[in-house]
Scaffold this motif. Structure first.
Motif, PDB file in Angstrom:
ATOM      1  N   ALA A   1       0.745  -0.854  -0.125  1.00 56.17           N
ATOM      2  CA  ALA A   1      -0.250  -0.245  -0.123  1.00 56.17           C
ATOM      3  C   ALA A   1       1.038   1.468  -0.010  1.00 56.17           C
ATOM      4  O   ALA A   1       0.819   2.373  -0.983  1.00 56.17           O
ATOM      5  N   ALA A   2       1.008   1.616   1.113  1.00 58.65           N
ATOM      6  CA  ALA A   2       2.695   2.327   1.238  1.00 58.65           C
ATOM      7  C   ALA A   2       3.579   2.572   0.513  1.00 58.65           C
ATOM      8  O   ALA A   2       4.026   4.337  -0.860  1.00 58.65           O
ATOM      9  N   GLY A   3       3.908   1.907  -0.517  1.00 59.01           N
ATOM     10  CA  GLY A   3       5.388   1.920  -1.780  1.00 59.01           C
ATOM     11  C   GLY A   3       4.342   2.440  -3.073  1.00 59.01           C
ATOM     12  O   GLY A   3       4.869   3.214  -4.257  1.00 59.01           O
ATOM     13  N   PHE A   4       2.962   1.728  -3.338  1.00 56.85           N
ATOM     14  CA  PHE A   4       2.221   2.683  -4.397  1.00 56.85           C
ATOM     15  C   PHE A   4       1.654   3.710  -3.810  1.00 56.85           C
ATOM     16  O   PHE A   4       1.827   4.574  -5.197  1.00 56.85           O
ATOM     17  N   ALA A   5       1.256   3.594  -2.952  1.00 55.15           N
ATOM     18  CA  ALA A   5       0.814   5.316  -2.743  1.00 55.15           C
ATOM     19  C   ALA A   5       1.594   6.687  -2.336  1.00 55.15           C
ATOM     20  O   ALA A   5       0.818   7.432  -2.648  1.00 55.15           O
ATOM     21  N   ILE A   6       2.902   5.986  -1.606  1.00 58.69           N
ATOM     22  CA  ILE A   6       3.531   7.001  -0.868  1.00 58.69           C
ATOM     23  C   ILE A   6       4.868   7.560  -1.722  1.00 58.69           C
ATOM     24  O   ILE A   6       5.776   7.985  -1.674  1.00 58.69           O
ATOM     25  N   THR A   7       5.855   6.161  -1.568  1.00 59.11           N
ATOM     26  CA  THR A   7       6.402   6.220  -1.698  1.00 59.11           C
ATOM     27  C   THR A   7       7.831   4.713  -2.890  1.00 59.11           C
ATOM     28  O   THR A   7       8.642   4.718  -2.651  1.00 59.11           O
ATOM     29  N   GLY A   8       7.035   5.033  -3.368  1.00 62.31           N
ATOM     30  CA  GLY A   8       7.332   3.959  -5.314  1.00 62.31           C
ATOM     31  C   GLY A   8       7.581   5.194  -6.331  1.00 62.31           C
ATOM     32  O   GLY A   8       7.842   5.737  -5.859  1.00 62.31           O
ATOM     33  N   LYS A   9       8.727   4.270  -6.446  1.00 67.91           N
ATOM     34  CA  LYS A   9       9.763   3.999  -7.218  1.00 67.91           C
ATOM     35  C   LYS A   9       9.783   3.428  -8.703  1.00 67.91           C
ATOM     36  O   LYS A   9      10.644   2.797  -8.414  1.00 67.91           O
ATOM     37  N   TRP A  10       8.821   3.223  -9.940  1.00 67.77           N
ATOM     38  CA  TRP A  10       9.391   2.809 -11.272  1.00 67.77           C
ATOM     39  C   TRP A  10       8.968   3.028 -12.047  1.00 67.77           C
ATOM     40  O   TRP A  10       8.175   4.591 -11.821  1.00 67.77           O
ATOM     41  N   SER A  11       9.223   2.401 -13.213  1.00 66.50           N
ATOM     42  CA  SER A  11       9.083   2.822 -14.201  1.00 66.50           C
ATOM     43  C   SER A  11       7.605   1.555 -15.510  1.00 66.50           C
ATOM     44  O   SER A  11       8.064   0.421 -15.237  1.00 66.50           O
ATOM     45  N   TRP A  12       6.175   2.804 -15.391  1.00 64.76           N
ATOM     46  CA  TRP A  12       5.549   1.611 -16.463  1.00 64.76           C
ATOM     47  C   TRP A  12       5.038   1.998 -17.037  1.00 64.76           C
ATOM     48  O   TRP A  12       4.846   1.640 -17.718  1.00 64.76           O
ATOM     49  N   TYR A  13       4.169   3.586 -17.399  1.00 65.13           N
ATOM     50  CA  TYR A  13       3.295   4.196 -17.729  1.00 65.13           C
ATOM     51  C   TYR A  13       3.664   4.510 -19.672  1.00 65.13           C
ATOM     52  O   TYR A  13       2.597   3.824 -20.668  1.00 65.13           O
ATOM     53  N   ARG A  14       5.432   4.903 -18.835  1.00 65.49           N
ATOM     54  CA  ARG A  14       5.998   4.968 -20.963  1.00 65.49           C
ATOM     55  C   ARG A  14       6.812   3.670 -21.253  1.00 65.49           C
ATOM     56  O   ARG A  14       7.143   3.614 -22.400  1.00 65.49           O
ATOM     57  N   VAL A  15       7.528   2.922 -19.743  1.00 60.95           N
ATOM     58  CA  VAL A  15       8.574   2.207 -20.370  1.00 60.95           C
ATOM     59  C   VAL A  15       8.088   0.935 -19.756  1.00 60.95           C
ATOM     60  O   VAL A  15       7.556   0.482 -18.676  1.00 60.95           O
ATOM     61  N   THR A  16       7.444  -0.409 -20.710  1.00 60.47           N
ATOM     62  CA  THR A  16       7.620  -1.595 -20.549  1.00 60.47           C
ATOM     63  C   THR A  16       8.382  -2.159 -20.792  1.00 60.47           C
ATOM     64  O   THR A  16       8.499  -1.744 -22.099  1.00 60.47           O
ATOM     65  N   THR A  17       8.779  -3.709 -20.282  1.00 62.22           N
ATOM     66  CA  THR A  17       9.545  -4.463 -20.585  1.00 62.22           C
ATOM     67  C   THR A  17       8.437  -5.915 -20.959  1.00 62.22           C
ATOM     68  O   THR A  17       8.247  -6.483 -18.787  1.00 62.22           O
ATOM     69  N   GLU A  18       7.913  -7.084 -21.071  1.00 60.64           N
ATOM     70  CA  GLU A  18       7.865  -8.475 -21.504  1.00 60.64           C
ATOM     71  C   GLU A  18       5.489  -7.952 -20.524  1.00 60.64           C
ATOM     72  O   GLU A  18       5.150  -8.394 -19.807  1.00 60.64           O
ATOM     73  N   GLY A  19       5.586  -6.624 -21.070  1.00 65.40           N
ATOM     74  CA  GLY A  19       4.014  -5.790 -20.081  1.00 65.40           C
ATOM     75  C   GLY A  19       3.564  -5.664 -18.332  1.00 65.40           C
ATOM     76  O   GLY A  19       3.603  -5.059 -18.559  1.00 65.40           O
ATOM     77  N   ILE A  20       5.328  -5.293 -18.066  1.00 71.22           N
ATOM     78  CA  ILE A  20       5.596  -4.968 -17.078  1.00 71.22           C
ATOM     79  C   ILE A  20       6.445  -3.897 -16.042  1.00 71.22           C
ATOM     80  O   ILE A  20       7.326  -3.968 -17.331  1.00 71.22           O
TER      81      ILE A  20
END
Length: 288
Positions: free
Chosen positions: A52-71
């Motif tokens: 929950a916190a990683g998704f809503a507050i402290t998350g750092k990921w690339s997804w919306y513009r950069v994906t590999t294997e759909g994730i």
């Protein structure tokens, strides 16, 4: 050497760390008395499975513009954040520290493939960030918060598991040094905050710290990348003032991002030197 990109979302993790145990703490077998004083350092098991916190507050990921294997890809500094259950090892079975440690938990990805940068699309928005790496077995050591007598530090004493990926990226000894320097920067910032502020020991303090970090990450994520680090130093101190914190806490709040900023610059320099020394690039190439 090569490594896989850690894929987002991570699955879960498990860790061992050390923390102070606040009284009253209860051994399990009567008539042992409730201990009257803090236990300065004690072993804890951390179960890392609350996103929950990683998704809503402290998350750092690339997804919306950069994906590999759909994730998506996990970025350096992605933090599972608060809410990861901590339990002391037997014979201690009950202590107020269980709630505090769970509330103030932190598990971060600290090993990068430094020049491989993706846009940061996580809850903590920002400029492009280095991708976090994973072993070919799709697990990696991660950084956990720890303390002795309330004095904080961090260490790579947990393991997180990622989704299967076939994307390989370059990884050098310079990247290892970069990760170690960034981890040291987090520890220095925490120690400065503890030295200048009040001793830890309340849920209110844990909430104030979490609120400050979340606010700073989200506000500075709206700024240009080159301005974010300097803004974090100023905004963290200003937000601590807004929470009614004392001078020590205000200086400590600003010291954390300042130390991380310095560590980031030193780590990038070390990574570049390490890559040149071993003669290996950082290009990411799918295995299949």
């Amino acid at each position: 050497m090569g490594a896989r990109i850690a894929k987002y979302p991570p699955i879960q993790g498990i860790g061992y760390d050390v923390h102070m145990v606040m009284p009253p703490s209860q051994p399990p077998v009567p008539p042992s008395p409730v201990n009257p004083a803090p236990i300065p350092t004690y072993g804890w098991i951390a179960t890392i499975n609350n996103p929950a916190a990683g998704f809503a507050i402290t998350g750092k990921w690339s997804w919306y513009r950069v994906t590999t294997e759909g994730i998506g890809n996990v970025l350096l500094g992605h933090d599972w954040g608060m809410g990861q259950m901590h339990m002391p090892l037997p014979p201690v079975t009950a202590t107020p520290s269980i709630a505090i440690r769970t509330l103030a938990s932190s598990t971060k990805y600290w090993l990068p493939s430094t020049p491989n940068k993706d846009p940061q699309d996580g809850s903590a928005r920002g400029g492009p960030g280095s991708v976090a790496i994973s072993f070919p077995a799709w697990c990696i050591p991660t950084q956990n918060c720890q303390d002795i007598s309330g004095w904080p530090f961090v260490g790579p004493t947990s393991i997180c598991f990622q989704l299967v990926s076939t994307r390989e990226v370059g990884f050098t000894w310079g990247d290892v040094v970069n990760g170690l320097i960034n981890m040291a920067g987090d520890a220095v910032g925490a120690l400065i905050g503890r030295a200048l502020g009040s001793p830890p020991g309340s849920i209110g303090e844990a909430l104030a710290g979490a609120a400050t970090n979340a606010f700073v990450e989200h506000v500075t994520g709206l700024l240009p990348p080159d301005a974010q680090n300097a803004a974090k130093v100023l905004i963290a101190g200003a937000f601590a003032i807004g929470l009614g914190q004392g001078l020590g806490e205000v200086i400590g709040a600003a010291a954390g991002p300042a130390a991380s900023w310095g560590a980031q610059k030193a780590g990038e320099a070390a990574s570049g030197a390490g890559a040149d020394q071993v003669g290996m690039g950082h290009g990411g190439t799918p295995l299949f």
